[in-house]
Design an enzyme around this catalytic site. Structure first.
Site, PDB file in Angstrom:
ATOM      1  N   SER A 283      -7.909   4.694   7.749  1.00  0.00           N
ATOM      2  CA  SER A 283      -8.341   4.296   6.469  1.00  0.00           C
ATOM      3  C   SER A 283      -7.636   3.143   6.008  1.00  0.00           C
ATOM      4  O   SER A 283      -8.052   2.049   5.405  1.00  0.00           O
ATOM      5  CB  SER A 283      -8.435   5.335   5.488  1.00  0.00           C
ATOM      6  OG  SER A 283      -8.244   5.353   4.233  1.00  0.00           O
TER       7      SER A 283
ATOM      8  N   ARG B  42     -13.801  12.359   2.310  1.00  0.00           N
ATOM      9  CA  ARG B  42     -12.653  12.969   2.550  1.00  0.00           C
ATOM     10  C   ARG B  42     -12.185  13.621   1.098  1.00  0.00           C
ATOM     11  O   ARG B  42     -11.525  14.585   1.116  1.00  0.00           O
ATOM     12  CB  ARG B  42     -11.666  11.999   3.168  1.00  0.00           C
ATOM     13  CG  ARG B  42     -11.800  11.834   4.620  1.00  0.00           C
ATOM     14  CD  ARG B  42     -10.836  10.637   5.144  1.00  0.00           C
ATOM     15  NE  ARG B  42      -9.487  10.586   4.991  1.00  0.00           N
ATOM     16  CZ  ARG B  42      -8.541   9.846   4.700  1.00  0.00           C
ATOM     17  NH1 ARG B  42      -9.221   8.610   4.359  1.00  0.00           N
ATOM     18  NH2 ARG B  42      -7.305  10.217   4.713  1.00  0.00           N
TER      19      ARG B  42
ATOM     20  N   ASP C  44     -15.154   2.863   6.109  1.00  0.00           N
ATOM     21  CA  ASP C  44     -14.001   3.655   5.166  1.00  0.00           C
ATOM     22  C   ASP C  44     -14.451   4.088   4.051  1.00  0.00           C
ATOM     23  O   ASP C  44     -13.977   5.057   3.355  1.00  0.00           O
ATOM     24  CB  ASP C  44     -12.668   2.806   4.998  1.00  0.00           C
ATOM     25  CG  ASP C  44     -11.778   3.340   4.371  1.00  0.00           C
ATOM     26  OD1 ASP C  44     -11.239   4.347   4.768  1.00  0.00           O
ATOM     27  OD2 ASP C  44     -11.353   2.891   3.277  1.00  0.00           O
TER      28      ASP C  44
ATOM     29  N   HIS D  64       0.991  -1.151  -0.028  1.00  0.00           N
ATOM     30  CA  HIS D  64      -0.058   0.014  -0.142  1.00  0.00           C
ATOM     31  C   HIS D  64       0.986   1.215  -0.075  1.00  0.00           C
ATOM     32  O   HIS D  64       1.929   1.441   0.623  1.00  0.00           O
ATOM     33  CB  HIS D  64      -0.854   0.039   1.163  1.00  0.00           C
ATOM     34  CG  HIS D  64      -2.203   1.045   0.863  1.00  0.00           C
ATOM     35  ND1 HIS D  64      -3.497   0.324   0.403  1.00  0.00           N
ATOM     36  CD2 HIS D  64      -2.258   2.123   1.303  1.00  0.00           C
ATOM     37  CE1 HIS D  64      -4.153   1.343   0.315  1.00  0.00           C
ATOM     38  NE2 HIS D  64      -3.755   2.581   0.778  1.00  0.00           N
TER      39      HIS D  64
ATOM     40  N   LYS E  24      -8.478  -1.445   6.136  1.00  0.00           N
ATOM     41  CA  LYS E  24      -8.762  -2.410   5.059  1.00  0.00           C
ATOM     42  C   LYS E  24      -7.715  -3.425   4.910  1.00  0.00           C
ATOM     43  O   LYS E  24      -8.071  -4.757   4.647  1.00  0.00           O
ATOM     44  CB  LYS E  24      -8.553  -1.386   3.715  1.00  0.00           C
ATOM     45  CG  LYS E  24      -9.899  -0.652   3.312  1.00  0.00           C
ATOM     46  CD  LYS E  24      -9.554   0.350   2.015  1.00  0.00           C
ATOM     47  CE  LYS E  24      -8.696   1.430   2.862  1.00  0.00           C
ATOM     48  NZ  LYS E  24      -8.556   2.656   1.697  1.00  0.00           N
TER      49      LYS E  24
END
Ligand code: URA
Ligand code: CA
Length: 432
Positions: A183, A168, A161, A82, A187
């Site tokens: 966030s 957001r 989220d 990520h 996940k």
């Protein structure tokens, strides 16, 4: 207590109780709270911040707002990757086939565009037929057939989220440490891969602009992961300029293909290799040997072949000629002689959104073909009139003259030479 009182308490800088955070998260996932209250709370959190306790509560509540897939139970060696969000960050499209091509399964739950930064899912959807909606079983069968799955968050994974992320994106409330941590980690933990590599972006084009802010984010993300038993490393990397030369969707897919073919941007190639190497080290492999294996995978065409397999498995057609192309290309030229001293990556990211590669409203469709090409790098010697960027115009109608001016302004040219920052700062310890 009414939720209005909770908003006011956060506005005044007070610490929210666990029950107030639970109400916020429940209110987001169940649509019990109106968006104006959710948005107001996001802004209050963004401005006031959260204590570590509040931040841990927020992450846990968001994780528990939905299903947990525990992928490591079925595929213990699966790796997830990520990025905290930047521009020209095409790495995920390279990382997945690269890792899969050396025999390491990849399980990624990727995101859409957020604020000024483009999302992996939007990029993949520029490939005709590419499908990103899969359930747990589908994800396992993808990994089984081609070694990698890149999927969207489902309705059931961290639903809070999904709501807050989209909100957001359009309310200027992205760059908050507790909001980013909750966030990302809700996940990641919901997916449940056993290994996680985090690319924490730092600089003008990132949500965290300086080393201290990037370091605190890297430490916070990594500690949440490790406390949950995930093998995790976080590398802080430079985002003072776009990572690769292209910003957009189809254009980034094309650039990923270049790198997978052993060509393309060296910065993209180097960072993809480094993140892949760190992941192999986390998985217990030898660093030197891993680096060599990964280089060979890029240079031999093995990673490219894997990309084609992955695209087909996801329902897509890997023929690059089918990727949408811009209808017009506008050159943006340097206004002065000198050295390129800074690039406003965030502004370039917003220009990319404006030209059509991202959403200005939650429901706005994306133009796969649109984007930007950045043709100069920090520290380059620049001659007045040389092309510093190209605007890749798609179907969306925008004021091109104004956009051209905005893009030109993102390049600051000065008389003094400058040496560009390193591409990788390293794990947070390296910055002490
Ligand atoms: N990626 C996410 O999933 N969430 C953020 O808040 C930032 C980057
Ligand atoms: Ca599409």
């Amino acid at each position: 207590m009414s939720f209005t009182e909770s908003i006011a308490r956060k506005r005044d800088g007070l610490e929210l109780a666990e029950s107030e955070i639970a109400s916020f998260v429940r209110g987001a996932s169940s649509a019990e709270l109106p968006v104006e209250q959710l948005a107001a709370m996001l802004m209050a959190i963004c401005i006031r911040g959260m204590t570590e306790r509040e931040s841990a509560d927020l992450t846990r509540e968001m994780l528990n707002s939905g299903d947990q897939w525990n992928l490591a139970e079925d595929i213990p060696e699966a790796v997830d990757k990520h990025s905290t969000g930047g521009v020209g960050d095409t790495v995920s499209l390279i990382f997945a086939p690269l890792m899969a091509s050396v025999g390491v399964p990849v399980a990624m739950m990727a995101g859409r565009g957020l604020g000024h930064s483009q999302g992996t899912l939007d990029k993949l959807e520029s490939i005709p037929g590419f499908k990103v909606s899969w359930d747990r079983k589908g994800m396992l069968s993808l990994i089984d057939s081609c070694g990698a799955a890149i999927v969207a968050q489902t309705e059931e994974i961290a639903p809070a989220d999904r709501v807050l992320y989209a909100l957001r994106d359009v309310t200027g409330t992205v760059p908050s440490l507790p909001l980013i941590v909750a966030s990302i980690m809700s996940k990641k933990l919901a997916l449940g891969a056993g290994t996680l590599i985090l690319d924490v972006k730092c600089g003008r084009g990132a949500f965290r602009k300086n080393i201290e802010d990037a370091k605190s984010l890297a430490l916070a993300l990594r500690s949440v992961a490790r406390r949950s038993g995930v093998r995790c490393q976080a590398l802080i990397t430079e985002m003072d300029q776009p990572l690769g030369p292209f910003l957009g969707n189809a254009v980034e897919v094309r650039e990923a293909l270049e790198v997978l073919s052993g060509r393309g941007s060296l910065r993209l190639r180097d960072l993809s290799l480094r993140l892949a190497e760190e992941s192999l080290v986390l998985a217990g492999r030898d660093r030197g040997e891993s680096a060599e294996t990964l280089h060979n995978a890029l240079n031999s065409g093995k990673a490219l072949k894997k990309w084609e397999e992955i695209v087909r498995a996801h329902g897509g057609d890997p023929d690059p000629d089918l990727l949408p192309k811009p209808e017009e290309i506008i050159e943006v030229r340097a206004a002065a002689d000198g050295f390129l001293r800074s690039i406003d990556g965030e502004s370039l990211g917003w220009s990319t959104v404006e030209i059509g590669a991202g959403r200005r409203r939650q429901d706005e469709p994306i133009d796969d073909a649109a984007g930007l090409e950045v043709c100069a790098r920090l520290g380059d010697s620049i001659v007045r009139g040389q092309t510093v960027a190209r605007i890749l115009v798609g179907r969306r109608k925008v004021d091109l003259e104004a956009l051209k001016l905005k893009v030109e302004k993102a390049f600051e040219i000065g008389k003094e030479e400058m040496s560009p920052p390193p591409l990788v700062y390293g794990p947070p310890e390296d910055l002490d």
